[in-house]
Write a protein that holds these residues in place. Structure first.
Motif, short mmCIF file in Angstrom:
data_model
loop_
_atom_site.label_atom_id
_atom_site.label_comp_id
_atom_site.label_asym_id
_atom_site.label_seq_id
_atom_site.Cartn_x
_atom_site.Cartn_y
_atom_site.Cartn_z
N ASN A 146 -53.92 18.87 62.44
CA ASN A 146 -53.78 19.83 63.76
C ASN A 146 -52.79 19.30 64.65
O ASN A 146 -53.73 18.21 65.45
CB ASN A 146 -54.32 21.18 64.48
N ASP B 132 -52.76 18.89 69.86
CA ASP B 132 -53.38 18.11 70.60
C ASP B 132 -52.52 16.61 70.94
O ASP B 132 -52.35 15.91 71.83
CB ASP B 132 -54.62 17.91 71.00
N ALA B 133 -52.07 15.80 69.58
CA ALA B 133 -51.73 14.26 69.70
C ALA B 133 -49.58 14.55 70.11
O ALA B 133 -49.68 13.62 71.24
CB ALA B 133 -50.70 14.49 68.47
N LYS C 158 -49.44 16.75 73.34
CA LYS C 158 -50.23 16.73 74.69
C LYS C 158 -50.05 15.10 74.99
O LYS C 158 -49.34 15.00 75.40
CB LYS C 158 -51.23 17.22 75.04
N ASP C 159 -50.32 13.78 74.63
CA ASP C 159 -50.55 12.95 75.07
C ASP C 159 -51.51 12.06 73.15
O ASP C 159 -52.42 12.21 72.73
CB ASP C 159 -52.03 12.68 74.87
N ASN D 246 -51.20 9.52 72.20
CA ASN D 246 -52.26 8.16 72.48
C ASN D 246 -53.14 8.14 71.74
O ASN D 246 -54.08 7.09 70.74
CB ASN D 246 -52.78 8.52 73.71
N ILE D 247 -54.15 9.52 71.53
CA ILE D 247 -55.18 9.91 70.33
C ILE D 247 -54.96 9.78 69.40
O ILE D 247 -56.14 9.35 68.41
CB ILE D 247 -55.69 11.71 70.68
N ILE D 248 -54.31 10.13 68.36
CA ILE D 248 -53.55 8.89 67.10
C ILE D 248 -52.40 7.44 67.16
O ILE D 248 -52.69 6.79 66.03
CB ILE D 248 -52.12 9.68 66.37
N HIS E 72 -58.10 13.57 66.10
CA HIS E 72 -58.49 12.66 67.50
C HIS E 72 -58.94 10.92 67.07
O HIS E 72 -60.45 11.44 67.66
CB HIS E 72 -59.51 13.93 68.25
N PRO E 73 -58.63 10.43 66.00
CA PRO E 73 -58.99 9.43 66.17
C PRO E 73 -59.60 8.21 66.86
O PRO E 73 -60.61 7.88 67.02
CB PRO E 73 -58.38 8.46 64.71
N VAL E 74 -58.58 8.62 68.55
CA VAL E 74 -58.75 8.27 69.59
C VAL E 74 -59.61 8.81 70.46
O VAL E 74 -59.86 8.44 72.09
CB VAL E 74 -57.62 7.14 70.01
N GLY E 75 -59.31 10.16 70.31
CA GLY E 75 -59.85 11.14 71.67
C GLY E 75 -59.60 11.64 71.88
O GLY E 75 -58.88 12.21 71.12
N PRO F 174 -56.91 14.16 74.56
CA PRO F 174 -55.69 14.40 75.13
C PRO F 174 -55.95 13.33 77.01
O PRO F 174 -56.59 14.86 77.46
CB PRO F 174 -54.57 14.92 75.42
N HIS F 175 -55.08 12.64 76.86
CA HIS F 175 -55.36 12.12 78.90
C HIS F 175 -56.98 12.43 79.04
O HIS F 175 -56.85 11.71 80.59
CB HIS F 175 -54.65 13.49 79.63
N GLN G 81 -59.84 6.81 75.46
CA GLN G 81 -59.41 5.99 74.55
C GLN G 81 -59.58 4.78 74.73
O GLN G 81 -59.25 3.73 73.40
CB GLN G 81 -57.73 6.37 74.92
#
Lengths: 172, 93
Positions: free
Chosen positions: A99, A102-103, A105-106, A108-110, B42-45, B47-48, B53
């Motif tokens: 899912n 969230d990625a 939205k940002d 950077n989390i992936i 969410h491998p890097v954490g 959002p925001h 991260q």
């Protein structure tokens, strides 16, 4: 959208919301086990001089690029070269097996481009490659051979030509 | 992901991968892995959550240089949002 895509997306959503279900979800996919020696090289230069590229299996790409094939149950072993300077201005994620709201939205989390740019600005990391590479995970069946004999080999060669020293890989 | 990582390393470029499914890394045996028992996607954490991260990225790069045994999997000590990430919350200089 076909029923199988809808089912995969629903399972991915449930596995993200309810971690107890994640085990069941991961058990449905078994990566090919490796045998023999593990490839190994030392980083050629210290981190503060190293050029880094990101490689992900999270399925992020530019909107104008062809989406990954989500109809094939064995996945899609192709890749998309992405431009790190403009990717986050406008991106899309094609991947039904996790899912990615969230990625969205940002990213950077992936695909932690902004965090890596900070490290370069702070002098901790030498530089970032201009081009990074994105795959769609969940590769199975005959596509595994295409991945390890063709597409992964191609990007490894491109990274070498681009004089990349180190690579950070992220899943979806 | 680990299969791609092995091919890149075999081409002469040092690699580290972030894993959120430890069993996959154990099967595929990439050269270097950091593992986080975190949710899919969410491998890097989160959002925001910049500090979180940063923690993952900086620890991954540190371990890329420190791990000296092929196939090593390091379990990062970050308990998702319960961990105190303030040490990584420095403003960019």
């Amino acid at each position: 959208m076909g029923i199988s895509r809808w089912k995969n997306q629903l399972l991915a959503l449930l596995a993200t919301r309810f971690p107890a279900l994640a085990k069941k979800f991961t058990d449905s996919y078994t990566p090919r086990a490796s045998t023999g020696d593990i490839p190994w090289v030392r980083p050629a230069v210290p981190l503060h001089r190293a050029k880094l590229a990101l490689v992900t299996t999270a399925g992020i790409h530019h909107p104008e690029q062809q989406p990954f094939d989500m109809q094939d149950a064995n996945g899609d072993p192709s890749y998309r070269a992405v431009d790190g300077d403009r990717l986050f201005d406008n991106f899309t994620i094609t991947h039904d097996y996790y899912n990615h709201s969230d990625a969205g939205k940002d990213p950077n989390i992936i695909f932690p481009l902004d965090r890596l740019k900070e490290l370069v600005a702070e002098g901790k990391l030498g530089s970032l490659a201009a081009t990074h590479y994105s795959f769609m995970g969940h590769i199975d069946g005959q596509h595994i051979d295409t991945l390890i004999r063709k597409t992964a080999v191609e990007i490894a060669e491109k990274l070498r030509q681009d004089q990349v020293d180190i690579v950070l890989l992220t899943p979806g | 992901m680990g299969l791609i990582q092995r091919v890149i390393e075999a081409a002469g470029i040092a690699t580290i991968g972030i894993s959120i499914v430890r069993e996959y890394a154990e099967q595929v045996q990439p050269p270097r892995t950091v593992f986080l028992k975190w949710p899919f996607g969410h491998p890097v954490g989160e959002p925001h959550n910049r500090a979180q991260q940063r923690a993952v990225v900086e620890e991954s790069l540190r371990l890329l240089y420190e791990i000296d045994t092929p196939g090593t999997i390091v379990d990062l000590p970050f308990a998702w949002r319960r961990h105190d990430y303030s040490a990584w919350d420095q403003p960019a200089s």
